[in-house]
Scaffold this motif. Structure first.
Motif, PDB file in Angstrom:
ATOM      1  N   SER A  39     111.095  88.700  71.941  1.00  0.00           N
ATOM      2  CA  SER A  39     110.148  87.858  72.672  1.00  0.00           C
ATOM      3  C   SER A  39     109.013  88.740  73.204  1.00  0.00           C
ATOM      4  O   SER A  39     109.256  89.820  73.732  1.00  0.00           O
ATOM      5  CB  SER A  39     110.875  87.192  73.835  1.00  0.00           C
ATOM      6  N   GLY A  40     107.780  88.290  73.015  1.00  0.00           N
ATOM      7  CA  GLY A  40     106.635  89.045  73.515  1.00  0.00           C
ATOM      8  C   GLY A  40     106.150  90.133  72.569  1.00  0.00           C
ATOM      9  O   GLY A  40     105.202  90.846  72.874  1.00  0.00           O
ATOM     10  N   SER A  41     106.793  90.258  71.391  1.00  0.00           N
ATOM     11  CA  SER A  41     106.355  91.318  70.475  1.00  0.00           C
ATOM     12  C   SER A  41     105.037  90.956  69.781  1.00  0.00           C
ATOM     13  O   SER A  41     104.361  91.826  69.238  1.00  0.00           O
ATOM     14  CB  SER A  41     107.442  91.608  69.435  1.00  0.00           C
ATOM     15  N   GLY A  42     104.666  89.679  69.806  1.00  0.00           N
ATOM     16  CA  GLY A  42     103.354  89.299  69.271  1.00  0.00           C
ATOM     17  C   GLY A  42     103.371  88.418  68.035  1.00  0.00           C
ATOM     18  O   GLY A  42     102.356  88.287  67.356  1.00  0.00           O
ATOM     19  N   LYS A  43     104.490  87.743  67.758  1.00  0.00           N
ATOM     20  CA  LYS A  43     104.602  86.939  66.537  1.00  0.00           C
ATOM     21  C   LYS A  43     103.647  85.751  66.542  1.00  0.00           C
ATOM     22  O   LYS A  43     102.895  85.537  65.597  1.00  0.00           O
ATOM     23  CB  LYS A  43     106.048  86.424  66.359  1.00  0.00           C
ATOM     24  N   THR A  44     103.698  84.977  67.652  1.00  0.00           N
ATOM     25  CA  THR A  44     102.850  83.788  67.695  1.00  0.00           C
ATOM     26  C   THR A  44     101.375  84.189  67.735  1.00  0.00           C
ATOM     27  O   THR A  44     100.526  83.515  67.162  1.00  0.00           O
ATOM     28  CB  THR A  44     103.226  82.901  68.899  1.00  0.00           C
ATOM     29  N   THR A  80      95.025  84.957  72.740  1.00  0.00           N
ATOM     30  CA  THR A  80      96.477  85.029  72.570  1.00  0.00           C
ATOM     31  C   THR A  80      97.225  85.205  73.885  1.00  0.00           C
ATOM     32  O   THR A  80      98.406  84.908  73.958  1.00  0.00           O
ATOM     33  CB  THR A  80      96.891  86.186  71.637  1.00  0.00           C
ATOM     34  N   GLY A 117     111.731  84.635  70.125  1.00  0.00           N
ATOM     35  CA  GLY A 117     112.522  85.867  70.155  1.00  0.00           C
ATOM     36  C   GLY A 117     113.397  86.064  71.377  1.00  0.00           C
ATOM     37  O   GLY A 117     114.010  87.123  71.525  1.00  0.00           O
ATOM     38  N   GLN A 118     113.484  85.054  72.276  1.00  0.00           N
ATOM     39  CA  GLN A 118     114.338  85.255  73.447  1.00  0.00           C
ATOM     40  C   GLN A 118     115.797  85.384  73.007  1.00  0.00           C
ATOM     41  O   GLN A 118     116.215  84.758  72.021  1.00  0.00           O
ATOM     42  CB  GLN A 118     114.162  84.097  74.422  1.00  0.00           C
ATOM     43  N   HIS A 155     104.008  96.752  65.934  1.00  0.00           N
ATOM     44  CA  HIS A 155     102.846  96.000  66.408  1.00  0.00           C
ATOM     45  C   HIS A 155     102.344  96.489  67.775  1.00  0.00           C
ATOM     46  O   HIS A 155     103.065  97.175  68.492  1.00  0.00           O
ATOM     47  CB  HIS A 155     103.236  94.514  66.458  1.00  0.00           C
ATOM     48  N   LYS A 156     101.119  96.099  68.116  1.00  0.00           N
ATOM     49  CA  LYS A 156     100.400  96.514  69.335  1.00  0.00           C
ATOM     50  C   LYS A 156     100.059  97.999  69.264  1.00  0.00           C
ATOM     51  O   LYS A 156     100.141  98.719  70.266  1.00  0.00           O
ATOM     52  CB  LYS A 156     101.205  96.205  70.609  1.00  0.00           C
ATOM     53  N   ASP A 173      97.397  99.347  69.150  1.00  0.00           N
ATOM     54  CA  ASP A 173      96.263  99.711  70.022  1.00  0.00           C
ATOM     55  C   ASP A 173      96.742 100.348  71.325  1.00  0.00           C
ATOM     56  O   ASP A 173      96.007 101.069  71.983  1.00  0.00           O
ATOM     57  CB  ASP A 173      95.415  98.460  70.308  1.00  0.00           C
ATOM     58  N   LEU A 174      98.007 100.082  71.700  1.00  0.00           N
ATOM     59  CA  LEU A 174      98.532 100.624  72.958  1.00  0.00           C
ATOM     60  C   LEU A 174      99.129 102.030  72.783  1.00  0.00           C
ATOM     61  O   LEU A 174      99.382 102.721  73.760  1.00  0.00           O
ATOM     62  CB  LEU A 174      99.623  99.702  73.521  1.00  0.00           C
ATOM     63  N   SER A 211      97.794  95.764  64.778  1.00  0.00           N
ATOM     64  CA  SER A 211      97.281  95.359  66.086  1.00  0.00           C
ATOM     65  C   SER A 211      96.382  94.159  65.880  1.00  0.00           C
ATOM     66  O   SER A 211      95.690  94.079  64.852  1.00  0.00           O
ATOM     67  CB  SER A 211      96.468  96.504  66.690  1.00  0.00           C
ATOM     68  N   TYR A 248      93.841  93.695  67.514  1.00  0.00           N
ATOM     69  CA  TYR A 248      92.485  94.077  67.893  1.00  0.00           C
ATOM     70  C   TYR A 248      91.726  94.854  66.819  1.00  0.00           C
ATOM     71  O   TYR A 248      90.636  95.338  67.055  1.00  0.00           O
ATOM     72  CB  TYR A 248      92.515  94.872  69.204  1.00  0.00           C
TER      73      TYR A 248
HETATM   74  P1  GTP Z   1     108.114  84.631  71.684  1.00  0.00           P
HETATM   75  O1  GTP Z   1     107.389  83.391  71.336  1.00  0.00           O
HETATM   76  O2  GTP Z   1     108.761  84.580  73.040  1.00  0.00           O
HETATM   77  O3  GTP Z   1     109.122  85.043  70.634  1.00  0.00           O
HETATM   78  O4  GTP Z   1     107.032  85.824  71.744  1.00  0.00           O
HETATM   79  P2  GTP Z   1     105.957  86.253  70.631  1.00  0.00           P
HETATM   80  O5  GTP Z   1     106.520  87.364  69.808  1.00  0.00           O
HETATM   81  O6  GTP Z   1     105.504  85.058  69.887  1.00  0.00           O
HETATM   82  O7  GTP Z   1     104.817  86.892  71.522  1.00  0.00           O
HETATM   83  P3  GTP Z   1     103.320  86.342  71.741  1.00  0.00           P
HETATM   84  O8  GTP Z   1     102.611  86.204  70.437  1.00  0.00           O
HETATM   85  O9  GTP Z   1     103.391  85.159  72.620  1.00  0.00           O
HETATM   86  O10 GTP Z   1     102.612  87.607  72.454  1.00  0.00           O
HETATM   87  C1  GTP Z   1     102.949  88.131  73.691  1.00  0.00           C
HETATM   88  C2  GTP Z   1     101.784  88.903  74.277  1.00  0.00           C
HETATM   89  O11 GTP Z   1     101.455  90.040  73.485  1.00  0.00           O
HETATM   90  C3  GTP Z   1     100.505  88.099  74.421  1.00  0.00           C
HETATM   91  O12 GTP Z   1     100.050  88.247  75.740  1.00  0.00           O
HETATM   92  C4  GTP Z   1      99.529  88.750  73.465  1.00  0.00           C
HETATM   93  O13 GTP Z   1      98.188  88.730  73.949  1.00  0.00           O
HETATM   94  C5  GTP Z   1     100.054  90.166  73.375  1.00  0.00           C
HETATM   95  N1  GTP Z   1      99.727  90.797  72.069  1.00  0.00           N
HETATM   96  C6  GTP Z   1      99.960  90.287  70.829  1.00  0.00           C
HETATM   97  N2  GTP Z   1      99.538  91.139  69.867  1.00  0.00           N
HETATM   98  C7  GTP Z   1      99.025  92.233  70.507  1.00  0.00           C
HETATM   99  C8  GTP Z   1      98.435  93.471  70.060  1.00  0.00           C
HETATM  100  O14 GTP Z   1      98.275  93.762  68.877  1.00  0.00           O
HETATM  101  N3  GTP Z   1      98.050  94.360  71.043  1.00  0.00           N
HETATM  102  C9  GTP Z   1      98.197  94.096  72.373  1.00  0.00           C
HETATM  103  N4  GTP Z   1      97.789  95.021  73.231  1.00  0.00           N
HETATM  104  N5  GTP Z   1      98.737  92.937  72.831  1.00  0.00           N
HETATM  105  C10 GTP Z   1      99.150  92.019  71.923  1.00  0.00           C
END
Ligand code: GTP
Length: 298
Positions: A11-16, A31, A60-61, A122-123, A125-126, A162, A164
């Motif tokens: 969860s929060g890895s950035g899939k959506t 996003t 992803g929870q 993923h991410k 950029d960080l 990323s 970005y």
């Molecule tokens: P679940 O739906 O709970 O499974 O999470 P998810 O994997 O779908 O995560 P989601 O796409 O909601 O992204 C979570 C956060 O990550 C958001 O605040 C995005 O803005 C941030 N995010 C996504 N991609 C990137 C990236 O490439 N870089 C950075 N810095 N942040 C990102």
């Protein structure tokens, strides 16, 4: 033809976020407003007429992950064409992520042994030292995958991405490319077309996502390696500007001293971009060639 694409990861890895960028053309800045995905969100995306991507964005929870791996195991992992597993480069829970990943890979081996596997770190950029971080993660992930799969492993491809920059487009273009059954034939036809147009290069984009589907054989000239992804991004931004002023985007023509470019609809689901460096070639002739080639590519 339908291809099931599983999009999984913590969860929060950035899939959506990536789905929203690639398939709904939303800008990266939007996003942060996305909520957590509840269970599985399914989407259908039409590609090249008869190829349909059936995208399963799996929330992803932990509670959802546990259920995919137990009660829903066969539903989730059967008939999969591609698994895309997303890892947050900054995660504090890599150990747990890897445990889930290995279990998913086992599920995949059990129900869809021929599926292709793509891992996105993923991410990026960080990450502080991007290259070193990526290499380390890639090695770890490959080791983990081998642990599950043994020596007769399905190849696992790892990308650093990323939202970005263009890295996300590059990864998704490569993934989609593997799903196209006649990719090699397409490239061959594009190469013939490029020669007929005296073009330096010809690129075929998918209509809604602007992902690169195929290109003519790359020219010998030393061209910018990120040119496809950057073009996709620019065109998508331009399309967004068009829709803001309520104009529909159809085609684009550029004539500059160094080169000319024509971007035009080729088939119902694709756009073709032709780049020509020969000043003697008129853009009107290129558009005529596109019109005449349409039937062959439909
Ligand atoms: P679940 O739906 O709970 O499974 O999470 P998810 O994997 O779908 O995560 P989601 O796409 O909601 O992204 C979570 C956060 O990550 C958001 O605040 C995005 O803005 C941030 N995010 C996504 N991609 C990137 C990236 O490439 N870089 C950075 N810095 N942040 C990102």
């Amino acid at each position: 033809m339908k291809k099931k694409v599983l999009l999984m990861g913590a969860s929060g890895s950035g899939k959506t976020s990536m789905r929203s960028l690639i398939f709904s053309n939303n800008p990266a800045s939007l996003t942060t407003r996305l909520g957590a995905t509840i269970d599985v969100e399914q989407n259908h995306v039409r590609f090249l007429g008869d190829l349909i991507l059936n995208l399963w964005d799996c929330g992803g929870q932990d509670a959802f992950m546990d259920s995919y791996l137990t009660t829903q195991r066969s539903t989730i992992f059967q008939h999969v064409g591609v698994l895309i597993y997303v890892f947050d480069v900054e995660t504090n829970e890599m150990h747990k992520d890897l445990e889930y990943y290995r279990d998913c890979l086992e599920g995949l081996r059990q129900y869809s042994p021929d599926a292709a596997v793509f891992l996105l770190v993923h991410k990026m950029d960080l990450a502080r030292d991007r290259d070193a971080t990526f290499e380390k993660k890639k090695k770890d992930l490959q080791e983990q995958s081998d642990k599950v799969q043994g020596p007769a492993a399905i190849p696992v491809t790892v990308f650093g991405t990323s939202i970005y920059d263009e890295s996300l487009y590059r990864a998704w273009s490569s993934i989609v490319h593997t799903l196209i059954p006649n990719a090699a034939v397409l490239s061959k036809h594009l190469t013939i077309f490029a020669e007929a147009c005296s073009a330096t290069e010809v690129i075929l984009f998918e209509r809604t996502t602007f992902l690169v589907i195929a290109t003519s054989s790359p020219p010998s000239a030393n061209l910018e390696p990120t040119r496809y992804e950057r073009t996709s991004e620019l065109i998508k931004a331009f399309k967004r500007s068009c829709s803001r002023v309520r104009e529909e985007f159809h085609a684009l023509e550029m004539e500059l001293p160094q080169f000319s470019a024509v971007l035009d609809e080729l088939t119902k689901n694709t756009y073709i971009l032709i780049i020509v460096h020969d000043p003697a070639v008129e853009t009107a002739a290129l558009r005529l060639n596109v019109r005449m080639a349409r039937r062959k590519f439909e």
